[in-house]
Motif scaffolding. Structure first.
Motif, short mmCIF file in Angstrom:
data_model
loop_
_atom_site.label_atom_id
_atom_site.label_comp_id
_atom_site.label_asym_id
_atom_site.label_seq_id
_atom_site.Cartn_x
_atom_site.Cartn_y
_atom_site.Cartn_z
N ALA A 536 0.82 -1.20 0.00
CA ALA A 536 0.00 0.00 0.00
C ALA A 536 0.86 1.26 0.00
O ALA A 536 0.58 2.22 -0.73
CB ALA A 536 -0.92 -0.01 1.23
N GLY A 537 1.93 1.27 0.81
CA GLY A 537 2.81 2.43 0.85
C GLY A 537 3.45 2.71 -0.49
O GLY A 537 3.53 3.87 -0.95
N ILE A 569 7.58 0.63 6.67
CA ILE A 569 8.43 1.83 6.61
C ILE A 569 9.17 1.89 5.27
O ILE A 569 9.27 2.94 4.64
CB ILE A 569 9.43 1.86 7.79
CG1 ILE A 569 8.69 1.88 9.13
CG2 ILE A 569 10.34 3.08 7.68
CD1 ILE A 569 9.60 1.72 10.34
N ARG A 570 9.68 0.72 4.85
CA ARG A 570 10.42 0.69 3.58
C ARG A 570 9.49 1.00 2.40
O ARG A 570 9.86 1.73 1.47
CB ARG A 570 11.09 -0.67 3.38
CG ARG A 570 11.95 -0.72 2.11
CD ARG A 570 12.77 -1.98 2.05
NE ARG A 570 13.79 -1.98 3.10
CZ ARG A 570 13.75 -2.76 4.17
NH1 ARG A 570 12.76 -3.61 4.33
NH2 ARG A 570 14.69 -2.69 5.08
N ILE A 574 10.10 4.33 -0.07
CA ILE A 574 10.20 4.33 -1.54
C ILE A 574 9.02 5.10 -2.13
O ILE A 574 9.16 5.81 -3.14
CB ILE A 574 10.23 2.88 -2.08
CG1 ILE A 574 11.44 2.13 -1.52
CG2 ILE A 574 10.29 2.87 -3.60
CD1 ILE A 574 12.78 2.76 -1.85
N GLY A 575 7.85 4.99 -1.51
CA GLY A 575 6.70 5.75 -1.98
C GLY A 575 6.94 7.25 -1.93
O GLY A 575 6.57 7.99 -2.85
N ARG A 603 16.34 6.97 6.08
CA ARG A 603 17.52 7.54 5.40
C ARG A 603 17.74 6.83 4.06
O ARG A 603 18.15 7.45 3.08
CB ARG A 603 18.77 7.40 6.28
CG ARG A 603 18.71 8.20 7.57
CD ARG A 603 20.10 8.51 8.11
NE ARG A 603 20.89 7.31 8.34
CZ ARG A 603 20.84 6.55 9.42
NH1 ARG A 603 19.99 6.86 10.41
NH2 ARG A 603 21.61 5.49 9.56
N TYR A 604 17.50 5.52 4.06
CA TYR A 604 17.55 4.75 2.80
C TYR A 604 16.57 5.36 1.78
O TYR A 604 16.91 5.57 0.61
CB TYR A 604 17.18 3.31 3.13
CG TYR A 604 17.05 2.36 1.96
CD1 TYR A 604 18.13 1.61 1.52
CD2 TYR A 604 15.84 2.17 1.32
CE1 TYR A 604 18.01 0.71 0.46
CE2 TYR A 604 15.69 1.30 0.26
CZ TYR A 604 16.78 0.56 -0.15
OH TYR A 604 16.65 -0.32 -1.21
N GLY A 605 15.35 5.67 2.24
CA GLY A 605 14.39 6.33 1.36
C GLY A 605 14.85 7.70 0.91
O GLY A 605 14.56 8.14 -0.20
#
Length: 943
Positions: A536-537, A569-570, A574-575, A603-605
Motif C-alpha cells: 500500500a505504501g 516503513i520501507r 520508496i513511496g 535515510r535509505y528512502g
C-alpha cells in the motif's frame, strides 16, 4: 565553463626566457621616491614576472601598497603585476581581484589577441565568479550587487563571441549565468538559428540548472521555435511537454490536423508518437481532454428533425464537423495514438512475430539446478518471464506445469505475477488471459497467493495504461478489504490478495493523482499488516508519482514514524521518493528531513528521493550529497542505496558514471561495491560501454556472493542486445553466466544473479532493450520508476517484476496516414552481422560408445597357441585373441596383411589429403568472393 569563457582566446604558446638573470635592480627601484622610476620598474617587471615571479613574490606587499596608494599615478599597473604574481602562486581569488583593479590594462591584454596562460586562466575565473554572483542574486534578491568591472568584462566577452561566431560558447555562458536577454541575442545573431535552438534545448537539460530557470528558458525556446522561417512544431511540443502544458500541445496538434496539407497531418501523428514515448500518461490525458470531441453520428430521430429544420439551422450546422468529415477521422486517429493503443498494438505484433527467445537456454538452466532450492526455482520462473516479456509466448509455462507447481506460498504469488510480464501490453484481453487465476466473484478462493499474483499481473499488463482496468482492481481490493473471500482468521490469505491488489492498482493508476484511489490504499496501510502495508505504501507513491503532494507526503511520513513494521516503513520510504519524482530542488526539504532521520530505513528512502528527484539531471550538489553518504553513513543499506542512486542521477551521462564510482567499486565494504555495480548498470544500460564492462567484469569474481550477483546483473544491463560482432566480450560473459549456474559449489545468491542476468541479455525475445530515456533524450518516467522498484528485489523478490517497465522494443516501423504498415523496405548502411541476433544454442549430442577390444593375459594366449600346436616365442606380451568372433591366429594373419599394404595405404592417404587441401583452398577462395555486404535491406517492421 572555463572552455566556454575563453572561446575567443587561443591556447597560448610558451614564451622565450629573457636575457636578464635577476630582477633585483628593478625591485630596488620600487623603493625610490620618484614615481617615474617606480612606473619604469613596474613596466619592466610586467614583462619579466612570468620568469622571475618567485623573486618578485618576496616583495609582493610593496607592490600591493603601491596599488592601494591613491596618490600613485600607476596604480592599475601595480595591480596588474600583483595579479600575475598571485596567479603564479596559484592564489586565483587574489589574482582575479587585482586583475579587476588593473582596469583597462587587463582588458587591453584580452582584446590584444596576444593570449597567455595567465589571461586564459583568469578569464575562466572571471566567468566562474560572474556566474556565482548572478546565481546568488537570483536566489536571494538581498545579495550584494554584482561588481560592475566584472560585468563589463563578461559583456565584452559576449560581444566578441557573437562577432566571431562562437555562438555555442556564448549560449553556454548565458545559460549558466541566467542571462535570458543575452541568450535571445545570441540566437538572433546566429547564422544557423535552428541549430542554435537545438543546442540550447539540449544544453538546458544537461547543465544541471534549477528547474524554475529551465522552465523560463523553455518558454523562450517555444517562442523562438515558433518564429523560425519554417516553424518547428515538433520541438515546440517537446518544450511544452517539459513545461507540462498539455493545453498548448493540444492547440498545436489541433491546428496541424485542421490543415489541408497532408504533411501537417503526418507531422501531428509523429509528434503524438514522440509524446507517447515519454510515458507521461497523466500529461497525455490532459492533451486528449483539451482536444475537441469527435462528432458522434446523429440518431435517426435527430436526423429526421434535422432534415425538417429551416435553412438557417442548416447553415449554422454546416460550420460543425460531421461524423464522417476528414477532420473527425484525423481527430479520432490522433486520440488513439495519444491513448497509447496504437503503439501498444504495434509493439505487441512486432514482439510476437519476431520472438527469438532461446528456450534451450531456459532448459539448460532448469536442468542444471537443484529441484529443492526455492530461490533458484523462483529465479528460473522469473527468467522465463523476462526472456518472453511482452511476446505473449507462454509455451515454456505450458510445457513445465508439473515443475512450476512446486512453487508454494509467496513463490506461487511471484510465479503468477510473471504472467503479467509475458502478457505485458495485452490491455484488450487481460482479463481473459488471467481469468484462471483471478479471484472468483463467489468469494471461494482456491489459492490466495495465485489470486494476489494475478491482480499484480493485471497491473503489470496495464502499467501506465490502466484506464480500463482501474475500476476492476479497485473493486477487487475493496471487496477483499471488506473481508469478502477471506478465510476466518486467515491473515496471510488476506495479505496476499491485498499486497497483489495494491501493487496492481498502483501500476495501473501510475501518476494519475487520483485522490479516491489514494484514500483506498491509505485504508489498507492503516490496518498495519506488514506485507499488505508495504504494498500500500509503495502504491500510494505510484498513484501520486511526481505530484509532490504536501498532504500525501505529510501522511506517509507521519505514519512511517508511527508503525513498528520495517516492511511498511520501507514501502513508505520508496513511496515518498516516487512522490518527489522529477521535482529537483522542490524535493530538497523532504530530502533534508529523510537524510537526518534516526531510522536507517527512512535515510535509505532519502537516498532514493535524491535519485528520483534529480534523475537524469547530473546535478553536482546531488552527486556530492550521495558520495558523502556513501562513505559516511553507519548503515550499510543506506550506503548501498546512496551509491546505487548515482546511476539514476547520471543516467543521461553514462560515460561519466564508471569514472565517478571507480573508487567506490574498490571499497572494503561489499555493500558499497554492490551499489557501484548497480549504479553502472543503471546509468550505462543498453550502451555496451567499454568502460562499464572493464569495471564490472573483474567484480564477477568478487569474494562476496551478492557483489558477484550485482556485477552480473549490471553486466547484463550494459550488454543487453549486444552480439559477438559488435561487442566480442558478450561470448565470454555468457559462458561465465553458464558456468556459474552449473557450478554446484557456487553460492545461491550468485546463481540467482547469473540466472536473471542470462535472461536480461535475451529479454523480450531478444527484441527489447533497457531504456530510461527516449530517442529524443528525454526521461522515460515508467522506465526510471520501474528500475528504482526493481532494485528493491534485495528485500522482496516480487519487486523484481518492475523491470518489465524498463523494456522498450528496438524496432523501426513505418506507418502511412491511415496508421497502417505499408509494404516497404529500409536501407541500413551497416553490415548485417553487426545487428544480427545471437546464434541459437546448439544441442550437444552424446557420441556413441566405441567398441573396445578384449585384452587377456599372455598365459592364456600361450595356452591357446599350444592347443593348435604352434610354438609361441613371445609369450610374455599382451595379445588380443577375440575380435568379432575370430581367433588369435586369424587376427595375426590379418595384421600381417595390413602391414604389407601399409605403404600403399599411406600413398593413398597422401593423395586424399592433397585433394582435400585443394578443395579447402578452393572453398576459401569462394568464401573470399562472397564477402559480407556493407549494407542491409530491412523489411517493415524492422528490428
Amino acid at each position: 565553463t572555463p572552455v566556454m569563457a575563453t572561446a575567443a582566446i587561443a591556447i597560448p604558446s610558451v614564451a622565450t626566457t629573457p636575457a636578464l638573470s635577476s630582477c633585483r635592480p628593478l625591485i630596488a627601484l620600487l623603493d625610490e621616491n620618484d614615481n617615474a622610476l617606480k612606473q619604469f620598474a613596474l613596466e619592466k617587471l610586467d614583462g619579466l614576472v612570468d620568469f622571475h615571479w618567485a623573486e618578485v613574490a618576496d616583495h609582493i606587499e610593496h607592490i600591493e601598497q603601491l596599488y592601494e596608494d591613491d596618490k600613485f599615478p600607476s596604480r592599475s599597473l601595480a595591480a596588474l603585476v600583483a595579479s600575475k604574481v598571485h596567479y603564479h602562486l596559484e592564489q586565483y581569488a587574489e589574482s582575479l581581484s587585482y586583475a579587476l583593479g588593473a582596469g583597462n590594462l587587463f582588458t587591453d591584454q584580452i582584446t590584444s589577441g596576444k593570449a597567455s596562460q595567465y589571461i586564459f586562466t583568469i578569464m575562466s575565473k572571471v566567468v566562474d565568479k560572474y556566474i556565482e554572483e548572478r546565481n546568488s542574486l537570483e536566489s536571494s534578491p538581498d545579495a550584494s550587487p554584482i561588481d560592475t568591472r566584472l560585468e563589463s568584462i563578461v559583456e565584452s566577452m559576449f560581444t566578441r563571441s557573437i562577432q566571431e561566431g562562437n555562438i555555442k560558447q556564448a549560449v553556454g555562458i548565458a545559460l549558466e549565468s541566467r542571462r535570458l536577454d543575452k541568450l535571445q541575442e545570441c540566437i538572433a545573431a546566429s547564422s544557423d538559428r535552428p541549430g542554435s535552438l537545438l543546442y540550447t534545448l539540449e544544453a538546458c537539460q544537461d547543465l544541471g540548472m534549477s528547474r524554475s530557470f529551465r522552465n523560463k528558458v523553455l518558454e523562450v525556446l517555444v517562442d523562438l521555435f515558433r518564429k523560425l522561417q519554417v516553424p518547428d512544431f515538433q520541438h515546440v511540443c517537446q518544450c511544452l511537454m517539459l513545461l507540462e502544458d498539455g493545453k498548448a500541445v493540444a492547440a498545436v496538434l489541433d491546428d496541424l490536423i485542421k490543415s489541408s496539407n497532408e504533411t501537417d497531418e503526418l507531422l501531428a501523428y509523429q509528434i503524438a508518437f514522440d509524446l507517447c514515448e515519454s510515458d507521461l500518461q497523466h500529461f497525455l490525458a490532459i492533451v486528449r481532454q483539451n482536444l475537441p470531441e469527435p462528432a458522434a453520428p446523429a440518431p435517426p430521430a435527430e436526423a429526421e428533425a434535422a432534415a425538417g429544420a429551416d435553412q438557417e439551422m442548416k447553415e449554422a450546422s454546416s460550420d460543425s464537423n460531421p461524423p464522417d468529415s476528414p477532420y473527425t477521422s484525423k481527430l479520432k486517429k490522433l486520440k488513439t495514438i495519444l491513448s497509447g493503443e496504437t503503439l501498444i498494438d504495434i509493439h505487441l505484433e512486432f514482439l510476437f512475430h519476431r520472438n527469438k527467445a532461446d528456450k534451450i537456454i531456459l532448459g539448460n538452466i532448469k536442468s542444471a539446478l537443484e529441484m529443492r532450492n526455492s530461490v533458484t526455482h523462483q529465479a528460473t520462473v522469473f527468467a522465463n518471464a523476462v526472456m518472453h516479456s511482452g511476446t505473449t509466448v507462454d509455451s515454456f509455462v505450458a510445457e513445465n506445469l508439473d515443475w512450476l507447481k512446486k512453487a508454494t506460498n509467496w513463490a506461487k504469488f511471484s510465479a503468477t505475477a510473471c504472467l503479467g510480464m509475458i502478457f505485458k501490453g495485452c490491455v484488450k484481453s487481460s482479463l481473459d488471459r488471467m481469468k484462471e487465476y483471478l479471484p472468483k466473484p463467489t468469494g471461494i478462493s482456491a489459492s490466495p497467493f495465485s489470486e494476489g499474483g494475478a491482480l499484480y499481473a493485471l497491473g503489470l499488463i496495464h502499467a501506465n495504461h490502466g484506464e480500463k482496468i482501474i475500476r476492476y482492481l479497485s473493486d477487487s481490493l475493496r471487496r477483499e478489504n471488506s473481508g469478502a473471500g477471506a478465510g476466518a482468521g486467515d491473515v496471510t490469505h488476506h495479505e496476499a490478495l491485498q499486497h497483489g491488489g495494491c501493487l496492481g492498482l498502483g501500476l495501473a493508476a501510475m501518476a494519475t493523482a487520483n485522490q479516491e484511489l489514494y484514500d483506498q490504499l491509505k485504508e489498507i496501510l492503516f490496518q498495519d499488516q506488514a506485507v499488505a502495508g508495504e504494498g500500500a505504501g509503495l502504491a500510494m507513491g505510484l498513484v501520486m508519482l511526481g505530484t509532490a503532494s504536501e498532504n500525501a507526503i505529510d501522511e506517509m511520513f507521519t505514519y512511517a514514524h508511527e508503525t513498528q513494521h520495517e516492511k511498511i516503513i520501507r514501502g513508505l520510504a520508496i513511496g515518498l521518493a516516487l512522490v518527489m519524482y522529477g521535482r529537483e530542488e522542490g524535493a530538497d526539504s523532504l530530502i533534508e528531513q529523510l537524510t537526518r532521520d534516526k531510522d536507517p530505513v527512512l535515510r535509505y528512502g532519502g537516498m532514493y528521493t535524491i535519485g528520483m528527484a534529480y534523475a537524469g539531471t547530473g546535478n553536482n550538489s546531488a552527486i556530492r550529497r550521495l558520495l558523502h553518504v556513501a562513505v559516511s553513513d553507519v548503515s550499510d543499506d543506506v550506503r548501498r542505496a546512496a551509491v546505487t542512486c548515482l546511476g539514476f542521477v547520471l543516467l543521461k551521462l553514462p560515460e561519466q558514471c564508471p569514472r565517478v564510482v571507480s573508487l567506490l567499486a574498490e571499497s572494503y565494504n561489499p555493500h558499497v561495491r554492490y551499489g557501484a555495480t548497480l549504479a553502472v548498470g543503471i546509468a550505462c544500460a543498453g550502451t555496451g560501454l567499454q568502460e562499464a564492462i572493464d569495471l564490472l567484469e573483474p567484480m564477477t569474481k568478487d569474494a562476496t556472493d551478492y557483489v558477484r550477483q550485482g556485477a552480473m546483473l549490471g553486466l547484463s544491463m550494459v550488454l543487453i542486445q549486444e552480439n559477438d560482432v559488435r561487442t566480442p566480450k558478450v561470448k565470454d560473459v555468457r559462458n561465465h553466466f553458464e558456468s556459474v549456474i552449473k557450478d554446484k559449489h557456487e553460492d545461491v545468491m550468485a546463481k540467482y544473479g547469473a540466472i536473471v542476468a542470462s535472461s536480461i541479455l535475451d529479454a523480450g525475445g531478444r527484441n527489447v532493450t533497457i531504456s530510461l530515456t527516449t530517442k529524443a533524450g528525454h526521461k522515460r518516467m515508467s522506465g526510471i520508476v520501474g528500475m528504482a522498484v526493481f532494485c528493491q528485489y534485495w528485500y522482496w523478490f516480487p519487486m523484481g517484476h518492475f523491470i518489465s517497465l524498463t523494456f522498450t522494443p528496438t524496432c523501426l516501423i513505418g506507418l502511412n496516414k491511415d496508421l497502417k504498415m505499408p509494404v516497404t523496405d529500409f536501407l541500413s548502411q551497416t553490415k548485417p552481422s553487426l545487428f544480427d541476433y545471437p546464434p541459437p544454442t546448439e544441442i550437444k549430442t552424446k557420441q556413441a560408445p566405441t567398441k573396445v577390444a578384449t585384452a587377456i593375459l599372455s598365459t592364456t594366449a600361450k595356452t591357446e597357441a599350444r592347443k593348435k600346436g604352434k610354438k609361441e616365442d613371445e609369450g610374455d606380451k599382451m595379445e588380443i585373441i577375440k575380435e568379432d568372433g575370430k581367433d588369435a591366429a586369424e587376427v595375426a594373419d590379418a595384421k600381417a596383411a595390413e602391414s604389407k599394404g601399409a605403404d600403399k595405404a599411406g600413398d593413398g592417404k597422401e593423395e586424399t589429403a592433397k585433394k582435400e587441401g585443394e578443395e579447402a583452398e578452393g572453398e576459401k577462395k569462394d568464401s573470399d568472393k562472397k564477402k559480407e555486404p556493407s549494407s542491409t535491406t530491412l523489411a517493415n517492421p524492422a528490428r
